[in-house]
Structures are given as structure tokens and as C-alpha cells.
Write a protein that holds these residues in place. Structure first.
Motif, PDB file in Angstrom:
ATOM      1  N   VAL A  63       2.678  16.379 -10.770  1.00 31.18           N
ATOM      2  CA  VAL A  63       1.372  16.868 -11.211  1.00 31.18           C
ATOM      3  C   VAL A  63       1.375  17.165 -12.708  1.00 31.18           C
ATOM      4  O   VAL A  63       0.374  16.952 -13.390  1.00 31.18           O
ATOM      5  N   GLN A  64       2.503  17.623 -13.225  1.00 32.00           N
ATOM      6  CA  GLN A  64       2.566  18.007 -14.627  1.00 32.00           C
ATOM      7  C   GLN A  64       2.715  16.821 -15.587  1.00 32.00           C
ATOM      8  O   GLN A  64       2.135  16.827 -16.663  1.00 32.00           O
ATOM      9  N   PHE A  65       3.476  15.794 -15.195  1.00 33.95           N
ATOM     10  CA  PHE A  65       3.810  14.726 -16.135  1.00 33.95           C
ATOM     11  C   PHE A  65       3.271  13.337 -15.768  1.00 33.95           C
ATOM     12  O   PHE A  65       3.405  12.403 -16.556  1.00 33.95           O
ATOM     13  N   PHE A  66       2.698  13.190 -14.604  1.00 32.31           N
ATOM     14  CA  PHE A  66       2.206  11.897 -14.150  1.00 32.31           C
ATOM     15  C   PHE A  66       0.793  12.080 -13.619  1.00 32.31           C
ATOM     16  O   PHE A  66       0.383  13.189 -13.317  1.00 32.31           O
ATOM     17  N   HIS A  67       0.049  10.986 -13.546  1.00 31.60           N
ATOM     18  CA  HIS A  67      -1.236  11.095 -12.865  1.00 31.60           C
ATOM     19  C   HIS A  67      -1.321  10.009 -11.797  1.00 31.60           C
ATOM     20  O   HIS A  67      -0.804   8.908 -11.947  1.00 31.60           O
ATOM     21  N   ARG A  68      -1.956  10.373 -10.728  1.00 32.03           N
ATOM     22  CA  ARG A  68      -2.021   9.518  -9.548  1.00 32.03           C
ATOM     23  C   ARG A  68      -3.070   8.428  -9.729  1.00 32.03           C
ATOM     24  O   ARG A  68      -4.203   8.697 -10.118  1.00 32.03           O
ATOM     25  N   THR A  69      -2.683   7.196  -9.445  1.00 33.38           N
ATOM     26  CA  THR A  69      -3.603   6.059  -9.435  1.00 33.38           C
ATOM     27  C   THR A  69      -3.428   5.353  -8.103  1.00 33.38           C
ATOM     28  O   THR A  69      -2.550   5.713  -7.317  1.00 33.38           O
ATOM     29  N   HIS A  70      -4.221   4.338  -7.847  1.00 30.88           N
ATOM     30  CA  HIS A  70      -4.074   3.601  -6.591  1.00 30.88           C
ATOM     31  C   HIS A  70      -2.767   2.809  -6.555  1.00 30.88           C
ATOM     32  O   HIS A  70      -2.295   2.428  -5.503  1.00 30.88           O
ATOM     33  N   GLU A  71      -2.158   2.582  -7.739  1.00 36.58           N
ATOM     34  CA  GLU A  71      -0.895   1.839  -7.827  1.00 36.58           C
ATOM     35  C   GLU A  71       0.327   2.734  -7.729  1.00 36.58           C
ATOM     36  O   GLU A  71       1.428   2.256  -7.488  1.00 36.58           O
ATOM     37  N   GLY A  72       0.160   4.025  -7.954  1.00 36.47           N
ATOM     38  CA  GLY A  72       1.283   4.958  -7.912  1.00 36.47           C
ATOM     39  C   GLY A  72       1.115   6.057  -8.941  1.00 36.47           C
ATOM     40  O   GLY A  72       0.054   6.206  -9.540  1.00 36.47           O
ATOM     41  N   TRP A  73       2.171   6.825  -9.144  1.00 40.33           N
ATOM     42  CA  TRP A  73       2.171   7.900 -10.129  1.00 40.33           C
ATOM     43  C   TRP A  73       2.466   7.310 -11.511  1.00 40.33           C
ATOM     44  O   TRP A  73       3.547   6.820 -11.757  1.00 40.33           O
TER      45      TRP A  73
END
Length: 111
Positions: A63-73
Motif C-alpha cells: 500500500v505504501q510503495f506500490f499501487h494496484r492495477t489490473h496487471e498487478g502491484w
């Protein structure tokens, strides 16, 4: 990617607030990202197994360093570096198919 540039100054600037477990999780996630050259899996159980740390730690770092997309983090800096490496690899491949880099002229001594 077997190797990636590690900017120590930027890393420390963005991670000094992390405890040891969070820091380890983030470093392992970065390594996975660069090794696979794609966003981290959306399957949290699989990611927890790869990172080998507790679920709450893995989720907090995601949650802190990545953002969720339909392809993954997804991580923007990782994607930028992976894309740059792909471009470099393609350039080298094209040069190789053309016979590689030209040979340097060898200087000869005049007798």
C-alpha cells in the motif's frame, strides 16, 4: 534483470521510517519486480510466500510503495528502469544483428 541500479541516497530518503521487517519486505519486493520485469502478482498468498514475511507486513509495504492495477502491484520507478533496460536490450540486439559495433581502427607504427 539480473542487475539493477540501486540509488542508496534515494532509498534511504524514502525508507528510513521503516522498521527492519518492512524494509526487508520492500527490498525483496523490488528484487522480485526487477527479476520478473513486471508488476508484482495480485495473489497476496503467492507474494507472501515469495517475500517470506507476514501478511500484515507485505500488505503495509504494498500500500505504501506500490499501487494496484489490473496487471498487478505497480511501482513507477521500477517500471521506468525496466523499460529503460528493455530499450537498451533491443538496441544491443539490433546492433548485434547488424554485425555488432564496428571495429576500432588499429594504429600501426610507421617504419
Amino acid at each position: 534483470m539480473k542487475h539493477y541500479r540501486f540509488d542508496v541516497e534515494a532509498y534511504l530518503k524514502n525508507t528510513t521510517h521503516l522498521d527492519d521487517a518492512d524494509d526487508l519486505a520492500y527490498r525483496r519486493m523490488l528484487d522480485i519486480y526487477y527479476m520478473t520485469e513486471k508488476p508484482l502478482t495480485l495473489d497476496i498468498a503467492e507474494l507472501i510466500e515469495k517475500v517470506n514475511l507476514d501478511q500484515d507486513i507485505v500488505e503495509a509495504v504494498l500500500v505504501q510503495f506500490f499501487h494496484r492495477t489490473h496487471e498487478g502491484w505497480y511501482n513507477g520507478l521500477c517500471e521506468k528502469r525496466v523499460a529503460s533496460r528493455r530499450d537498451h536490450r533491443e538496441k544491443n540486439s539490433k546492433n548485434g544483428k547488424l554485425g555488432g559495433r564496428g571495429k576500432k581502427a588499429v594504429a600501426t607504427k610507421a617504419n
